[in-house]
Motif scaffolding. Structure first.
Motif, short mmCIF file in Angstrom:
data_model
loop_
_atom_site.label_atom_id
_atom_site.label_comp_id
_atom_site.label_asym_id
_atom_site.label_seq_id
_atom_site.Cartn_x
_atom_site.Cartn_y
_atom_site.Cartn_z
N SER A 102 -49.18 35.69 2.94
CA SER A 102 -48.41 35.54 4.17
C SER A 102 -47.42 34.38 4.12
N GLY A 103 -47.73 33.35 3.37
CA GLY A 103 -46.86 32.18 3.32
C GLY A 103 -46.95 31.32 4.57
N VAL A 104 -47.94 31.57 5.40
CA VAL A 104 -48.08 30.80 6.64
C VAL A 104 -48.58 29.39 6.32
N LYS A 105 -48.04 28.43 7.07
CA LYS A 105 -48.47 27.04 6.92
C LYS A 105 -49.32 26.65 8.12
N GLU A 106 -50.25 25.77 7.87
CA GLU A 106 -51.16 25.30 8.91
C GLU A 106 -50.39 24.53 9.98
N GLY A 107 -50.81 24.70 11.23
CA GLY A 107 -50.26 23.90 12.31
C GLY A 107 -49.54 24.69 13.38
N LYS A 110 -43.17 26.34 17.25
CA LYS A 110 -42.51 26.84 18.46
C LYS A 110 -41.92 28.23 18.22
N THR A 111 -41.52 28.47 16.97
CA THR A 111 -40.94 29.76 16.59
C THR A 111 -41.45 30.14 15.20
N LEU A 112 -41.72 31.42 15.03
CA LEU A 112 -42.18 31.93 13.74
C LEU A 112 -41.50 33.28 13.52
N THR A 113 -40.86 33.44 12.37
CA THR A 113 -40.26 34.72 12.02
C THR A 113 -41.23 35.46 11.11
N ILE A 114 -41.63 36.63 11.55
CA ILE A 114 -42.59 37.47 10.84
C ILE A 114 -41.82 38.64 10.22
N THR A 115 -42.20 39.03 9.01
CA THR A 115 -41.54 40.15 8.36
C THR A 115 -42.55 41.03 7.62
N THR A 148 -39.23 45.76 11.53
CA THR A 148 -40.32 45.16 10.75
C THR A 148 -40.21 43.64 10.64
N THR A 149 -39.15 43.06 11.17
CA THR A 149 -38.97 41.61 11.20
C THR A 149 -38.71 41.20 12.64
N PHE A 150 -39.42 40.18 13.11
CA PHE A 150 -39.27 39.76 14.49
C PHE A 150 -39.66 38.29 14.64
N ASP A 151 -39.28 37.70 15.77
CA ASP A 151 -39.61 36.31 16.08
C ASP A 151 -40.71 36.25 17.12
N VAL A 152 -41.54 35.24 16.97
CA VAL A 152 -42.58 34.94 17.95
C VAL A 152 -42.29 33.52 18.44
N THR A 153 -42.29 33.32 19.76
CA THR A 153 -41.98 31.99 20.30
C THR A 153 -43.05 31.52 21.27
N GLY A 154 -43.09 30.21 21.48
CA GLY A 154 -44.06 29.57 22.36
C GLY A 154 -44.47 28.24 21.76
N ASP A 155 -45.73 27.92 21.89
CA ASP A 155 -46.31 26.72 21.28
C ASP A 155 -47.69 27.15 20.80
N PHE A 156 -47.78 27.58 19.55
CA PHE A 156 -48.97 28.26 19.06
C PHE A 156 -49.25 27.89 17.61
N ALA A 158 -49.54 28.91 13.93
CA ALA A 158 -48.93 29.95 13.10
C ALA A 158 -49.99 30.79 12.39
N GLU A 159 -51.04 30.15 11.89
CA GLU A 159 -52.12 30.89 11.21
C GLU A 159 -52.81 31.86 12.15
N ALA A 160 -52.94 31.48 13.42
CA ALA A 160 -53.60 32.35 14.39
C ALA A 160 -52.81 33.64 14.59
N VAL A 161 -51.49 33.57 14.53
CA VAL A 161 -50.66 34.77 14.67
C VAL A 161 -50.90 35.71 13.49
N ILE A 162 -50.85 35.16 12.28
CA ILE A 162 -51.05 35.99 11.08
C ILE A 162 -52.45 36.59 11.09
N LYS A 163 -53.46 35.78 11.39
CA LYS A 163 -54.83 36.28 11.42
C LYS A 163 -55.00 37.39 12.45
N ALA A 164 -54.38 37.24 13.61
CA ALA A 164 -54.48 38.26 14.66
C ALA A 164 -53.82 39.56 14.21
#
Length: 175
Positions: A102-107, A110-115, A148-156, A158-164
């Motif tokens: 996934s290439g996700v980094k811990e922490g 505010k914004t994460l681009t998923i592909t 298949t590529t989109f942005d997720v925004t908020g204060d969250f 990043a690993e939790a998004v990928i895991k979900a």
């Protein structure tokens, strides 16, 4: 003469039988995969057709993809191809697994681009949106039908998004 023929025939039979045992197939079941519609089944099937030496069968209701391959290495190629196509799940084989690429980094971010997420229809889109809404701190997303590529925004986290997304059967990468 008959004894010599019998010996040759016996040797050939043993050789053929042992060759068959050396070519034991590998069967892997990928479970918990998001397969909501015939288009998901079609897409997963098309991916597997591109992997020489592997075949697959999707069970939409059970959310499983069963892969039969000539060996573990070929089965792994099939799993890797499905992941590259946005399908995620757990395998029943300790030697053939879905890799965390996934290439996700811990922490927190505010914004994460998923592909790379499989998103072939409105039901996929709804499932992705529903999954993201359950992640603490996610406020919005740009998920759209067949994108298949989109942005997720908020204060969250990043690993939790990928895991979900993975838990919902979608393989995702951070862009």
């Amino acid at each position: 003469m008959k004894l010599a023929r019998l010996f040759v025939l016996s040797a050939a039979t043993i050789l053929l039988a042992s060759t068959g045992f050396a070519r034991a197939e590998t069967k892997v079941v990928l479970s918990g995969t998001h397969i909501c519609c015939p288009a998901c089944v079609r897409d997963a099937g098309a991916i597997l057709k591109g992997v020489e030496g592997a075949t697959g069968k999707c069970d939409q209701k059970a959310k499983t993809i069963t892969i039969t391959a000539k060996d573990d290495a070929t089965a792994q190629k099939a799993i890797d191809a499905l992941a590259a196509g946005g399908f995620h799940g757990k395998t029943d084989n300790k030697d053939v697994t879905v890799k965390d690429d996934s290439g996700v980094k811990e922490g927190k971010v505010k914004t994460l681009t998923i592909t790379g997420v499989h998103n072939c229809c409105g039901a996929c889109t709804s499932a992705i949106k529903s999954t993201l809404k359950k992640v603490e701190g996610v406020k919005a997303d740009t998920v759209a039908n067949k994108v298949t590529t989109f942005d997720v925004t908020g204060d969250f986290d990043a690993e939790a998004v990928i895991k979900a997304l993975n838990a919902a059967g979608f393989h995702a990468k951070v862009k």
